[in-house]
Scaffold this active site. Structure first.
Site, PDB file in Angstrom:
ATOM      1  N   GLU A 313       0.840  -1.195   0.000  1.00 23.28           N
ATOM      2  CA  GLU A 313       0.000   0.000   0.000  1.00 23.28           C
ATOM      3  C   GLU A 313       0.877   1.247   0.000  1.00 23.28           C
ATOM      4  OE1 GLU A 313      -4.122  -1.050   1.910  1.00 23.28           O
ATOM      5  OE2 GLU A 313      -2.645  -0.840   3.512  1.00 23.28           O
ATOM      6  N   CYS A 397     -11.349   2.457   5.633  1.00 23.55           N
ATOM      7  CA  CYS A 397     -10.656   3.682   6.046  1.00 23.55           C
ATOM      8  C   CYS A 397     -10.908   4.853   5.112  1.00 23.55           C
ATOM      9  CB  CYS A 397      -9.159   3.423   6.157  1.00 23.55           C
ATOM     10  SG  CYS A 397      -8.437   2.692   4.679  1.00 23.55           S
TER      11      CYS A 397
END
Lengths: 630, 630
Positions: A313, A397
């Site tokens: 990520e 998120c």
């Protein structure tokens, strides 16, 4: 160096069409629908302790953890976004929802103040044993941010009191004193939250704890290694295998390359900028500047996206910016807005505002659908049609991150420093500010980002000499200015036209930022972009969606000589400026019986329509390209 | 329709430099080094039953099997390659190695003839319970091919006798009689092996069994489903989830698209062509033609590679031919050579020889390193430098496949049909053939593939009228011919110049195939190739290796107008013709401080050197591209 402060969004009225629409969608659709999703996926129930411990809803991944362990943070982020909504418009229903969450948190909190619902319920004996992976402090940070926002929006301090007890407990556990753990979180976030708490309460202990976390990070012997050994694990044997992943490979002041998980990086850089400002710490400021230079010169997408790789990520190598596999997480761009705003307060330099605007209007905003109820987690720059918006995510998120960003967008408009007001963003905003000893109403009116005709009225209660600094975006090459109708030469100082004069009620500055559609070219070591061109108009990066084109996307190119025009299309996507040009489409004539031939394929004219990147994939999934073959 | 037969490689002398070199490398280095690897990785030991059963050497994959289950096939393929080597040159050492394998097989064989070393040792109770996944018949097929080759090379029939007992057993187990299983192998191969055994022994039962396997394939209820149910498994729940993977989704005559695992497909199509010839079965021939059209028009790489995807080691969708992730397994191209040769025998059509040549000289040959001891399994057409040759592989199928291909390459040169001799490949070969009632020595001399000046001498023992059919490759647009010095118009009939006359001893045909370096363009729906160009010269596809270029590969393009030349470079890679041209390289000037800008990057001339694709990655790993930006 002059330090600036942002004017809080709650003191700024958003009046322009563009952000009013996004804000209204977030207030009326996103926040309520997110609460429904939190309920639907059992996330709210996870706070209700004690209860029979249910099996995990989200199965653990191969890496051994379940994202359920981060649910406290998602709820904290929703509270923050919802509190921002309340700042715009009180709503008893939403307040009730937050109060119910506070009830649960209050009940769940351990006598010593500890408050992590996962650990309290499932592994109470394992508190603080895996800071590297399990996000306890990250969760605390988001809950703390929510508590501060809720206090500011409503004056209700019960959630903050709960969190204060928790932070006090944390401050006893971590630090350099005897018996304390010299730890810090694997996922940075609490640091910037603590600075917010310091601002909200004036309590120095929050600033001290944030400072400790930042200063301790990357010290040797490495805390995560010691902690792994204490768990009976080999230190190097973990999911990502390197402390670069959490930017703890070196003390922060020694870091010169942006590495690892992009969101962690951006949250950390934000906190570093915060602490540089609070302490006047030039070593932290200098570290931020070096990292800023690195990310902007070698590791960012043209859309203001960060972190190309899904694997971590995050960041990989210089110029490694593939389009079809771009990760460019929405959260990373939201966090870049945070960092850029803080850099801008340290140092009024247009490069920070330029990137703030780029990340905000493009990669970050792309994360939220037009209807406000679906999302992108990763933001590809080239899709074969398979990339789709989703309603919820095992790790949601990004949903609340983009909601809290839009709900607080007014906070990025103005900067204030004594006798100077800086206008960073345009698009219709108004605020009453204390400048040079008087109250000044500043009102900016424009149809930005569709049009660059900007009118700023300056209304001091009493005439006063101060500086009005208007940002001249780097994308604009031919800005013009007039004060009360009199043209004034545009002299920029690091990206701002700084107009110092005796301002009177009724003064009007008109700023014209011509927005021609333009081509952008990438550094030739960005392999995916060589021989390709991207389109930009004003602050917006454009893309081609297949459904607007007369030929399949992969067959289209935009020759260098083709003229580009733009026009506002009220009928399209609720009203957007499109960029148009006549490209060339490759024909398959003569290829029916062969895959390969010596004769080049023929081409024909193809009128192309580009739409802003942020609004792609709102008419069903379809192929999309940002970088077009030239 | 006239049927042709190939002249066995053992009756053809390879005299040209190109194949003599490859052949010598395979004989002196590849075959012996492969035996060493078979020993080193315990593969030979796996035949030595009974023994204490060792743990698996290769750990089972996520899909539940270990490639050790296919080791019998690898050994069979090595025996075949080694036997071909013996046909060229007897070698007591190699014969001893094969004899030792035959000893082991003889000892391992069960009283009823069953002979699969994995099952005999580890799961004797589970014989024939998972044809879908576990390759029992595939293993038998490769051992059978090895046995036939060994008999032909040496006259020794002990291995074939072992295999005959096994095949006789198989014929009792499978079939449509009472109590028989109506099964067939998940990995086709035994079908074409059985046809070879039929040719070697004249025993019709082998042909019948092959015919049963092909005809039964894809019948409903599906055998693999019934077999899965019998194992207590849900039929759809397996690794690949679709019977397209093994081309058993439909009866073979109803198949119109090339699908699934590419090697299985090619082996099956080869067997279908074999049976079409043996039975004069036009329904099988027609099915082959439809599949041929499909693969050549929509699903093959310009290098003669097949199967773009690693996921299924096979085919995906039409025009899905990515370069950087190309699988294009070496085995699939070797198997395409098998299929094409069989199609050519069914029907003298240059399209079959063209593709045979393309697959042979490019994707297949790329699988073997210059030194003959390292390999490619997958053959990418675009590498960032990370794609490397390896010494051995958990599934070393490709190693022995390319060895047996090179060792038998002479078998693809000549086709024979009564009073016609067809010359399919050039490069220096000679054979004494029985044509039109007389013995004819045909000798082809050339420096092919480097040069297209070909000289064919025709020496009949007694003058005779027959047809000499010379292939005129489709890549050649301006071939010229002369007989005994007298120019003759080139009249091609489906890719062959068919010269019928009374041939006399000493007749000489000169064929000139000009080999200009040419550009190739792909169908515009091959997304990875749009706006790009590949280079071909004669039968060879070229590529750029980074180390030959003056600028990083990704910065280079070859404009359409750039002249291409070629020359033989004796100093390079043992002597190859290179293709040269002046391309353009993008400069990074002015990009030091920015990733993106409105000004196009500058370009400068860059002299480019392209080398044949088959020989890339023989000077250490380095970036490579077949498709260059135009």
């Amino acid at each position: 160096m002059r330090r600036y402060s942002s004017v809080p969004f709650s003191d700024v009225a958003i009046t322009g069409a563009f952000w009013s629409e996004r804000l209204e969608v977030v207030l009326t659709r996103t926040i309520p629908s997110q609460h429904k999703q939190l309920e639907k996926f059992n996330m709210l129930r996870s706070l209700k302790l004690p209860k029979p411990v249910p099996p995990t809803t989200i199965p653990p991944q191969a890496t051994g953890f379940t994202t359920e362990i981060f649910w406290d943070s998602d709820i904290g982020k929703w509270v923050e976004a919802a509190a921002y909504a309340l700042s715009h418009r009180r709503d008893a229903g939403v307040e009730g929802q937050i109060e119910s969450i506070v009830d649960d948190l209050e009940k769940a909190q351990a006598p010593d103040g500890y408050l992590n619902c996962w650990y309290l319920e499932r592994e109470p004996e394992n508190r603080w044993t895996n800071l590297r992976d399990n996000h306890e402090l990250y969760n605390a940070g988001h809950l703390l941010e929510g508590a501060v926002a809720y206090l500011r929006a409503t004056g209700r301090d019960r959630m903050l009191r709960v969190m204060e007890r928790y932070i006090d407990h944390i401050a006893t556990v971590f630090g350099r004193g005897p018996g304390q753990k010299r730890g810090y979180c694997g996922h940075q976030e609490i640091e910037l939250a603590l600075v917010k708490a310091f601002h909200a309460t004036g309590q120095r202990k929050y600033l001290d704890l944030a400072t400790y976390f930042i200063d301790e990070r990357g010290a040797q012997p490495h805390y995560f290694d010691l902690e792994a050994q204490a768990r009976g694990e080999a230190p190097g044997k973990f999911h990502q295998g390197t402390h670069e992943y959490s930017q703890s490979h070196l003390p922060v002041r020694q870091q010169t390359k942006v590495v690892g998980h992009a969101v962690r990086a951006m949250y950390m850089y934000s906190a570093m900028a915060d602490l540089a400002a609070e302490h006047g710490d030039d070593s932290l400021k200098r570290a931020c500047e070096v990292l800023w230079q690195d990310v902007t010169r070698t590791r960012m997408y043209v859309t203001g996206g960060f972190g190309p790789s899904a694997r971590n990520e995050g960041f990989t190598q210089d110029y490694d910016l593939p389009n079809d596999t771009a990760y460019a997480e929405t959260c990373a761009s939201v966090a870049m807005v945070f960092w850029a705003a803080r850099m801008l307060n340290l140092d009024l330099d247009g490069q920070y505002a330029d990137l703030l605007e780029l990340a905000l209007y493009n990669n970050a905003l792309a994360g939220l659908s037009k209807d406000g109820e679906t999302y992108f987690y990763d933001n590809k720059l080239d899709s074969d049609g398979s990339h789709r918006r989703w309603e919820w995510h095992p790790c949601p998120c990004c949903t609340m991150n983009v909601a809290r960003l839009v709900a607080s967008v007014g906070g990025y408009v103005f900067g204030l420093a004594g006798d100077e007001v800086a206008l960073h963003l345009y698009g219709g905003a108004s605020a009453r500010l204390a400048v040079a000893g008087t109250a000044v109403q500043i009102t900016e009116t424009s149809a930005y980002p569709w049009d660059g005709a900007i009118r700023v009225t300056v209304d001091p209660e009493t005439p006063a000499e101060f500086t009005l600094s208007l940002r001249i975006p780097s994308w604009c090459h031919d800005a013009t200015l007039a004060i009360n109708g009199t043209p004034t030469a545009v002299q920029t100082e690091r990206g701002y036209a700084r107009l110092r004069r005796q301002w009177q009620a009724g003064d009007v500055v008109t700023l014209t930022l011509p927005m021609a559609a333009e081509r952008l070219y990438a550094h030739p070591d960005v392999k995916a972009d060589v021989g390709r061109v991207a389109l930009r108009r004003g602050p917006l990066v454009y893309c081609l969606e297949a459904l607007d084109q007369p030929a399949p996307l992969h067959r289209i190119r935009l020759p260098r000589g083709a003229a580009l025009t733009s026009r506002f299309r009220a009928d399209l996507l609720g009203g957007v400026a499109v960029v148009e040009g006549v490209g060339r489409a490759t024909a398959d004539q003569g290829f029916a019986e062969t895959l390969y031939r010596t004769e080049p394929p023929t081409e024909s004219d193809a009128p192309l329509t580009a739409v802003p990147y942020y609004i792609w994939c709102n008419r069903g999934p379809n192929p999309m390209q940002v970088w077009l073959r030239e």
